[in-house]
Write a protein that holds these residues in place. Structure first.
Motif, PDB file in Angstrom:
ATOM      1  N   ASN A  58       0.807  -1.230   0.000  1.00 55.95           N
ATOM      2  CA  ASN A  58       0.000   0.000   0.000  1.00 55.95           C
ATOM      3  C   ASN A  58       0.837   1.276   0.000  1.00 55.95           C
ATOM      4  O   ASN A  58       0.352   2.336  -0.395  1.00 55.95           O
ATOM      5  CB  ASN A  58      -0.946  -0.013   1.204  1.00 55.95           C
ATOM      6  N   ASN A  59       2.077   1.167   0.415  1.00 49.53           N
ATOM      7  CA  ASN A  59       2.964   2.330   0.290  1.00 49.53           C
ATOM      8  C   ASN A  59       3.109   2.640  -1.204  1.00 49.53           C
ATOM      9  O   ASN A  59       3.008   3.795  -1.614  1.00 49.53           O
ATOM     10  CB  ASN A  59       4.320   2.027   0.935  1.00 49.53           C
ATOM     11  N   GLY A  60       3.286   1.575  -1.974  1.00 50.17           N
ATOM     12  CA  GLY A  60       3.331   1.717  -3.435  1.00 50.17           C
ATOM     13  C   GLY A  60       2.002   2.219  -3.969  1.00 50.17           C
ATOM     14  O   GLY A  60       1.966   3.060  -4.877  1.00 50.17           O
ATOM     15  N   GLY A  61       0.926   1.734  -3.360  1.00 52.20           N
ATOM     16  CA  GLY A  61      -0.408   2.179  -3.788  1.00 52.20           C
ATOM     17  C   GLY A  61      -0.561   3.687  -3.651  1.00 52.20           C
ATOM     18  O   GLY A  61      -1.055   4.362  -4.564  1.00 52.20           O
ATOM     19  N   ASP A  62      -0.055   4.225  -2.533  1.00 50.39           N
ATOM     20  CA  ASP A  62      -0.079   5.697  -2.356  1.00 50.39           C
ATOM     21  C   ASP A  62       0.640   6.361  -3.522  1.00 50.39           C
ATOM     22  O   ASP A  62       0.241   7.426  -4.002  1.00 50.39           O
ATOM     23  CB  ASP A  62       0.614   6.094  -1.054  1.00 50.39           C
ATOM     24  N   GLY A  63       1.706   5.718  -3.956  1.00 49.79           N
ATOM     25  CA  GLY A  63       2.515   6.284  -5.052  1.00 49.79           C
ATOM     26  C   GLY A  63       1.763   6.340  -6.362  1.00 49.79           C
ATOM     27  O   GLY A  63       1.837   7.334  -7.092  1.00 49.79           O
ATOM     28  N   TYR A  64       1.004   5.281  -6.678  1.00 49.92           N
ATOM     29  CA  TYR A  64       0.232   5.289  -7.927  1.00 49.92           C
ATOM     30  C   TYR A  64      -0.845   6.372  -7.881  1.00 49.92           C
ATOM     31  O   TYR A  64      -1.105   7.065  -8.873  1.00 49.92           O
ATOM     32  CB  TYR A  64      -0.418   3.919  -8.163  1.00 49.92           C
ATOM     33  N   VAL A  65      -1.453   6.555  -6.697  1.00 51.85           N
ATOM     34  CA  VAL A  65      -2.474   7.608  -6.570  1.00 51.85           C
ATOM     35  C   VAL A  65      -1.827   8.977  -6.759  1.00 51.85           C
ATOM     36  O   VAL A  65      -2.309   9.824  -7.515  1.00 51.85           O
ATOM     37  CB  VAL A  65      -3.173   7.532  -5.195  1.00 51.85           C
ATOM     38  N   ALA A  66      -0.666   9.168  -6.104  1.00 51.74           N
ATOM     39  CA  ALA A  66       0.032  10.464  -6.234  1.00 51.74           C
ATOM     40  C   ALA A  66       0.421  10.709  -7.687  1.00 51.74           C
ATOM     41  O   ALA A  66       0.294  11.833  -8.192  1.00 51.74           O
ATOM     42  CB  ALA A  66       1.263  10.470  -5.337  1.00 51.74           C
ATOM     43  N   ALA A  67       0.849   9.651  -8.379  1.00 52.85           N
ATOM     44  CA  ALA A  67       1.252   9.803  -9.789  1.00 52.85           C
ATOM     45  C   ALA A  67       0.080  10.308 -10.619  1.00 52.85           C
ATOM     46  O   ALA A  67       0.223  11.220 -11.443  1.00 52.85           O
ATOM     47  CB  ALA A  67       1.752   8.460 -10.319  1.00 52.85           C
ATOM     48  N   ARG A  68      -1.098   9.743 -10.357  1.00 51.72           N
ATOM     49  CA  ARG A  68      -2.283  10.159 -11.126  1.00 51.72           C
ATOM     50  C   ARG A  68      -2.597  11.633 -10.843  1.00 51.72           C
ATOM     51  O   ARG A  68      -2.838  12.426 -11.759  1.00 51.72           O
ATOM     52  CB  ARG A  68      -3.482   9.283 -10.750  1.00 51.72           C
ATOM     53  N   HIS A  69      -2.543  12.022  -9.567  1.00 47.51           N
ATOM     54  CA  HIS A  69      -2.861  13.417  -9.220  1.00 47.51           C
ATOM     55  C   HIS A  69      -1.844  14.374  -9.828  1.00 47.51           C
ATOM     56  O   HIS A  69      -2.198  15.445 -10.330  1.00 47.51           O
ATOM     57  CB  HIS A  69      -2.908  13.579  -7.693  1.00 47.51           C
ATOM     58  N   LEU A  70      -0.588  14.000  -9.804  1.00 44.65           N
ATOM     59  CA  LEU A  70       0.447  14.877 -10.373  1.00 44.65           C
ATOM     60  C   LEU A  70       0.280  14.986 -11.881  1.00 44.65           C
ATOM     61  O   LEU A  70       0.355  16.078 -12.453  1.00 44.65           O
ATOM     62  CB  LEU A  70       1.844  14.346 -10.021  1.00 44.65           C
ATOM     63  N   ALA A  71      -0.005  13.857 -12.540  1.00 44.63           N
ATOM     64  CA  ALA A  71      -0.219  13.880 -14.006  1.00 44.63           C
ATOM     65  C   ALA A  71      -1.432  14.751 -14.339  1.00 44.63           C
ATOM     66  O   ALA A  71      -1.407  15.550 -15.283  1.00 44.63           O
ATOM     67  CB  ALA A  71      -0.404  12.457 -14.520  1.00 44.63           C
ATOM     68  N   ASP A  72      -2.484  14.626 -13.515  1.00 43.21           N
ATOM     69  CA  ASP A  72      -3.688  15.448 -13.753  1.00 43.21           C
ATOM     70  C   ASP A  72      -3.383  16.941 -13.628  1.00 43.21           C
ATOM     71  O   ASP A  72      -4.078  17.779 -14.170  1.00 43.21           O
ATOM     72  CB  ASP A  72      -4.796  15.078 -12.744  1.00 43.21           C
ATOM     73  N   ARG A  73      -2.314  17.262 -12.888  1.00 49.79           N
ATOM     74  CA  ARG A  73      -1.941  18.675 -12.726  1.00 49.79           C
ATOM     75  C   ARG A  73      -0.916  19.106 -13.778  1.00 49.79           C
ATOM     76  O   ARG A  73      -0.305  20.152 -13.702  1.00 49.79           O
ATOM     77  CB  ARG A  73      -1.384  18.922 -11.314  1.00 49.79           C
TER      78      ARG A  73
END
Ligand SMILES: NC(=O)C1=CN([C@@H]2O[C@H](COP(=O)(O)OP(=O)(O)OC[C@H]3O[C@@H](n4cnc5c(N)ncnc54)[C@H](O)[C@@H]3O)[C@@H](O)[C@H]2O)[C@H](O)CC1
Ligand SMILES: [K+]
Length: 452
Positions: A58-73
């Motif tokens: 789930n630490n990695g899971g946080d990373g995939y979520v952050a990646a999506r938010h950063l890409a969306d920005r």
């Protein structure tokens, strides 16, 4: 005491599970965590290109979520994964990220911002050497390194480092801090620790020591009501001089020192006397130990008094059996050598050792060091925020002892007085600067008090 909550990994998981049992999907928690990580990355690292290393949990899971938010920005973000996600939540997070995911390895290219989402509270053992090598390599040329929840390799509860860990400028953690954020050596690798609220109910008696809330001065007060500190001088008067000056500068209304010979250079405001009448009901706190030397009868004398007392330095070495302190309303301020000599080598992390010592002695224990923890027999633990390394110099412990005595004499209960003094001690050191000596530290106390 105010201050950010601190939970062990197990208690963190319990808080997470309680939220899930109450109907909060783990994906919602992960979405909030990853969004907070992305927000902190933008604030801390500006819109530079980002490389996120994602582990299997789930630490990695946080990373995939952050990646999506950063890409969306609109930020250029790459993900390098250590294998496929194993947990359902991480698989969900991976499935929602539409960008490229490369396998983490020697060919993984660097980026100005590196986010470590390899392992967090689920770390079980040291990272494989080749993984450590990639993590160190990728961090070397990054201008900003950010750790998700914990630097990968930091053991959440003890603060030990299971493998080499790069220095991070920022750690973004969720729900509560972990002991590793405030215990050495991991504390030194975390950089600034940002706590994101992800909607968990957190209930804990373990907290980071926050800015103290000291009682206002009573306009109708007098020097006794503002707190009388009575210090017992021993063989080396210089130490007690530092303590008494620190007590006076910390707002004690009246500081008195019993000494067999006049102490030169002491401000006139500090009263020197050759008697030690300790059953004086006006005494707010007794201070014994700084510069005491081998005079055990001074500790015995202090223990005959009903007043609260700070037992520091040489006096700790004279206690012998911790039971002697029960019922004494004492605050004990050992550094590691004094702690082990009195309590032996105790199990658990530094905080748990301090708590065990508090329970065994009935005293509040200030277990000093580059990471200082304050423990009360009632289970409360205060973890000091990082303090300057230049506090490691002669006399700074004497200053702290005087500050604790003054705040106790001013009416704070023992645990609060100790925590407030520890916080002020660190800020006074920051104000005094890297070339300070203990006298400058004492002189900086009023400026530290003005920070509140
Ligand atoms: N606390 C919360 O409310 C939330 C926490 N989040 C994040 O979840 C991680 C903890 O996740 P978990 O899956 O339990 O463990 P990790 O991701 O830290 O570890 C992954 C997995 O890897 C295996 N493992 C452990 N050590 C090693 C190793 N040295 N080498 C290889 N593999 C290893 C082990 O099986 C672990 O389970 C927490 O840190 C937060 O970042 C939630 O996302 C949000 C809510
Ligand atoms: K991590």
């Amino acid at each position: 005491m105010s201050g950010r909550p601190i939970l062990t990994a197990e208690r963190m998981r319990a808080a997470e599970q309680a939220a899930i049992d109450a109907g909060m999907p783990v994906e919602t928690l992960m979405e909030r965590a990853g969004a907070a990580l992305a927000e902190a990355t933008v604030r801390f690292g500006a819109p530079l290109p980002v490389l996120i290393l994602c582990g299997p949990g789930n630490n990695g899971g946080d990373g995939y979520v952050a990646a999506r938010h950063l890409a969306d920005r609109g930020i250029r973000v790459r993900v390098a994964a250590l294998g496929d996600p194993k947990s359902d939540a991480a698989k969900w997070a991976r499935s929602k990220f539409n960008g490229e995911v490369e396998q983490l390895g020697a060919e993984t290219g660097r980026a100005p911002i590196l986010i470590d989402c390899l392992f967090g509270t689920g770390l079980k053992k040291a990272l494989q050497p080749d993984l450590v090598e990639q993590l160190l390599r990728l961090s070397t040329d990054a201008s900003v390194c950010i750790a998700c929840d914990l630097p990968s390799g930091a053991e959440s509860d003890s603060g030990e480092l299971l493998n080499d860990v790069p220095g991070f400028g920022l750690t973004v953690t969720f729900g509560a801090l972990k002991p590793a954020h405030r215990l050495m050596p991991a504390m030194n690798k975390c950089g600034r620790v940002v706590l994101a609220d992800i909607g968990l109910a957190i209930d804990t008696a373990w907290r980071e020591i926050g800015r103290p809330d000291l009682p206002p001065l009573d306009p109708a007060g007098h020097k006794y009501s503002r707190g009388l500190v009575h210090a017992l001088a021993g063989k080396m008067p210089g130490a007690i001089a530092l303590s008494t000056v620190a007590a006076a500068r910390s707002g004690a209304g009246y500081v008195r020192v019993s000494t067999s010979r006049a102490i030169d250079g002491l401000p006139s405001a500090i009263v020197q006397t050759d008697t030690a009448i300790l059953d004086d009901p006006r005494i707010g706190c007794i201070l014994v130990g700084p510069g005491m030397g081998e005079i055990p009868q001074l500790l015995t004398l202090a223990l005959t008094a009903r007043a609260p007392k700070v037992i520091d330095a040489d006096a700790i070495g004279q206690v012998g059996d911790a039971e002697r302190l029960r019922g004494q309303d004492a605050i004990l301020t050992p550094h590691s050598g004094e702690f082990v000599r009195l309590f032996g080598k105790l199990p658990g992390n530094k905080a748990e050792q301090a708590l065990e010592a508090a329970c065994r002695s009935g005293a509040v224990v200030v277990y000093k060091g580059p990471d200082t923890v304050v423990a009360s027999p009632d289970g409360r633990i205060g973890f000091a925020p990082p303090a300057p390394a230049w506090l490691a110099s002669a006399g700074t412990g004497d200053v702290l002892a005087g500050m604790i005595a003054a705040l106790r004499a001013r009416g704070l209960e023992a645990f609060e007085a100790a925590c407030a003094a520890v916080w002020l001690h660190g800020r006074a050191a920051e104000i005094a600067g890297p070339h300070m000596i203990a006298d400058d530290l004492a002189a900086a106390i009023p400026a530290a008090l003005d920070l509140r």
